[in-house]
Structure formats: C-alpha cells, structure tokens
Design a protein around this motif. Structure first.
Motif, short mmCIF file in Angstrom:
data_model
loop_
_atom_site.label_atom_id
_atom_site.label_comp_id
_atom_site.label_asym_id
_atom_site.label_seq_id
_atom_site.Cartn_x
_atom_site.Cartn_y
_atom_site.Cartn_z
N LEU A 119 -127.82 -8.94 -101.90
CA LEU A 119 -128.26 -9.61 -103.12
C LEU A 119 -128.07 -11.11 -102.96
N TYR A 120 -129.15 -11.85 -103.18
CA TYR A 120 -129.12 -13.31 -103.13
C TYR A 120 -129.21 -13.84 -104.55
N ALA A 121 -128.42 -14.85 -104.84
CA ALA A 121 -128.50 -15.57 -106.12
C ALA A 121 -128.55 -17.05 -105.78
N ASP A 122 -129.55 -17.72 -106.30
CA ASP A 122 -129.74 -19.14 -106.06
C ASP A 122 -129.74 -19.46 -104.56
N GLY A 123 -130.40 -18.62 -103.78
CA GLY A 123 -130.58 -18.86 -102.36
C GLY A 123 -129.41 -18.48 -101.47
N GLN A 124 -128.32 -17.96 -102.05
CA GLN A 124 -127.13 -17.61 -101.27
C GLN A 124 -126.84 -16.12 -101.37
N PRO A 125 -126.43 -15.48 -100.25
CA PRO A 125 -126.04 -14.08 -100.33
C PRO A 125 -124.73 -13.95 -101.12
N VAL A 126 -124.73 -13.10 -102.14
CA VAL A 126 -123.54 -12.96 -102.99
C VAL A 126 -122.95 -11.55 -102.98
N GLU A 127 -123.74 -10.56 -102.59
CA GLU A 127 -123.26 -9.17 -102.53
C GLU A 127 -123.93 -8.47 -101.36
N ARG A 128 -123.20 -7.54 -100.73
CA ARG A 128 -123.78 -6.71 -99.67
C ARG A 128 -123.22 -5.31 -99.83
N THR A 129 -124.10 -4.32 -99.82
CA THR A 129 -123.67 -2.93 -99.88
C THR A 129 -124.33 -2.17 -98.75
N VAL A 130 -123.65 -1.13 -98.29
CA VAL A 130 -124.19 -0.27 -97.24
C VAL A 130 -124.20 1.15 -97.78
N GLY A 131 -125.31 1.84 -97.57
CA GLY A 131 -125.44 3.21 -98.05
C GLY A 131 -126.20 3.23 -99.37
N ALA A 132 -126.66 4.41 -99.73
CA ALA A 132 -127.40 4.57 -100.98
C ALA A 132 -126.49 4.27 -102.16
N GLN A 133 -126.97 3.45 -103.05
CA GLN A 133 -126.22 3.06 -104.25
C GLN A 133 -126.93 3.62 -105.48
N SER A 134 -126.19 3.82 -106.54
CA SER A 134 -126.80 4.30 -107.77
C SER A 134 -127.60 3.18 -108.42
N ARG A 135 -128.56 3.56 -109.20
CA ARG A 135 -129.37 2.58 -109.92
C ARG A 135 -128.49 1.72 -110.83
N ALA A 136 -127.55 2.37 -111.51
CA ALA A 136 -126.66 1.64 -112.42
C ALA A 136 -125.85 0.58 -111.68
N THR A 137 -125.36 0.92 -110.50
CA THR A 137 -124.59 -0.04 -109.70
C THR A 137 -125.45 -1.25 -109.35
N LEU A 138 -126.67 -0.98 -108.87
CA LEU A 138 -127.55 -2.08 -108.46
C LEU A 138 -127.99 -2.92 -109.66
N GLU A 139 -128.28 -2.26 -110.79
CA GLU A 139 -128.64 -3.01 -112.00
C GLU A 139 -127.47 -3.90 -112.44
N GLY A 140 -126.26 -3.37 -112.33
CA GLY A 140 -125.08 -4.15 -112.71
C GLY A 140 -124.91 -5.37 -111.83
N LEU A 141 -125.12 -5.22 -110.52
CA LEU A 141 -125.02 -6.37 -109.61
C LEU A 141 -126.08 -7.42 -109.93
N ILE A 142 -127.29 -6.96 -110.19
CA ILE A 142 -128.37 -7.89 -110.53
C ILE A 142 -128.04 -8.64 -111.82
N GLU A 143 -127.62 -7.91 -112.84
CA GLU A 143 -127.29 -8.53 -114.13
C GLU A 143 -126.13 -9.51 -113.98
N GLN A 144 -125.16 -9.17 -113.16
CA GLN A 144 -123.99 -10.04 -112.95
C GLN A 144 -124.40 -11.38 -112.37
N HIS A 145 -125.46 -11.42 -111.57
CA HIS A 145 -125.86 -12.65 -110.90
C HIS A 145 -127.14 -13.26 -111.48
N SER A 146 -127.66 -12.68 -112.55
CA SER A 146 -128.89 -13.22 -113.16
C SER A 146 -128.55 -14.33 -114.12
#
Length: 146
Positions: A119-146
């Motif tokens: 996950l990049y926010a403002d041009g910088q990598p801010v999160e990295r996950t390996v393996g299948a993640q739940s939709r809720a987890t990914l939505e939470g990461l996106i919202e955290q950095h939006s």
C-alpha cells in the motif's frame, strides 16, 4: 445491523461517485484539449507494464494498493474478487503486478511470496502484507491511509 447498512450506504455512495467520474472522463476524452490527470482513482485494477508505469501510477493517486500476483497462485485467484471490489468501491487506485512477467519489479517491491500487497500513500510504501488478506483488513488499511 446498522453498521452493515452504513457500510453498504458508503459503498453505494462511492459507486455512484465513480460512475459520475467515469462519465466526466468519457466526456473529457471527447474534448482533445482537456488532459487533466486528476487524482480520482479508476474503478478497475491497473495492469502494470513495468517500473516506470508503476512509478507513474503511484505518483498519480494519493493511495495505491499494489497486488503482486501470479496466475498459477491459488491464494491470488481467491483474492481476485476482493481486489476487483476494492478498485470499484474504495478511494484507492489498485495496481496489479504479474510477478512472472515483471520479476525484477516484484523483487523491488519486496514480493518474496504471492500474493504480496503493498500500500502506497502519498507516493511512499506504508504497508506490506504477504498472503491472502480479508477484504475488511484491506479496506481498513486503505481507510487508515486515505
């Protein structure tokens, strides 16, 4: 129950906004003098064709979720509907990097296994996950950095 309805209402609002944005873009394409890049995220994942393309995408949008995947990867295939939904229903741009076609780029992104999501926010990598993640987890990461 109301939390579920709130989430559904929010998704519907985002879908409607993206439809309006797409309509505006289509109208702008008809006007060759208008080349505004804007920061509105596309509603479909962007297939990355190399490092320069990835840099361009990351620079063009405030939040970008990069999915490093392989066609032969079972967890990647299971994650695909979630990736499609995140592109359509969140404010993040979603980019896909085929690790077999772009091995060096995948290595630069730190993809040691697939799927790897960066996950990049403002041009910088801010999160990295390996393996299948739940939709809720990914939505939470996106919202955290939006």
């Amino acid at each position: 129950m109301s939390d579920s309805m709130d989430v559904d209402d929010e998704r519907q609002r985002i879908r409607e906004r993206k439809k309006r944005e797409l309509q505006r873009r289509l109208e702008n394409e008809a006007d060759p003098g208008n080349h505004g890049a804007g920061s509105e995220s596309p509603s479909e994942p962007i297939a990355i064709d190399g490092p320069n393309h990835l840099e361009e995408v990351v620079a063009s949008y405030p939040v970008v979720l990069v999915d490093c995947y392989a066609d032969w990867c079972g967890p990647c295939q299971l994650l695909e509907p979630t990736i499609q939904a995140l592109a359509a229903e969140t404010d993040a741009a979603v980019a896909k990097v085929d690790v077999d076609r772009h091995q060096r780029l995948a290595q630069q992104l730190g993809a040691r296994g697939v799927p790897t999501l960066v996950l990049y926010a403002d041009g910088q990598p801010v999160e990295r996950t390996v393996g299948a993640q739940s939709r809720a987890t990914l939505e939470g990461l996106i919202e955290q950095h939006s």
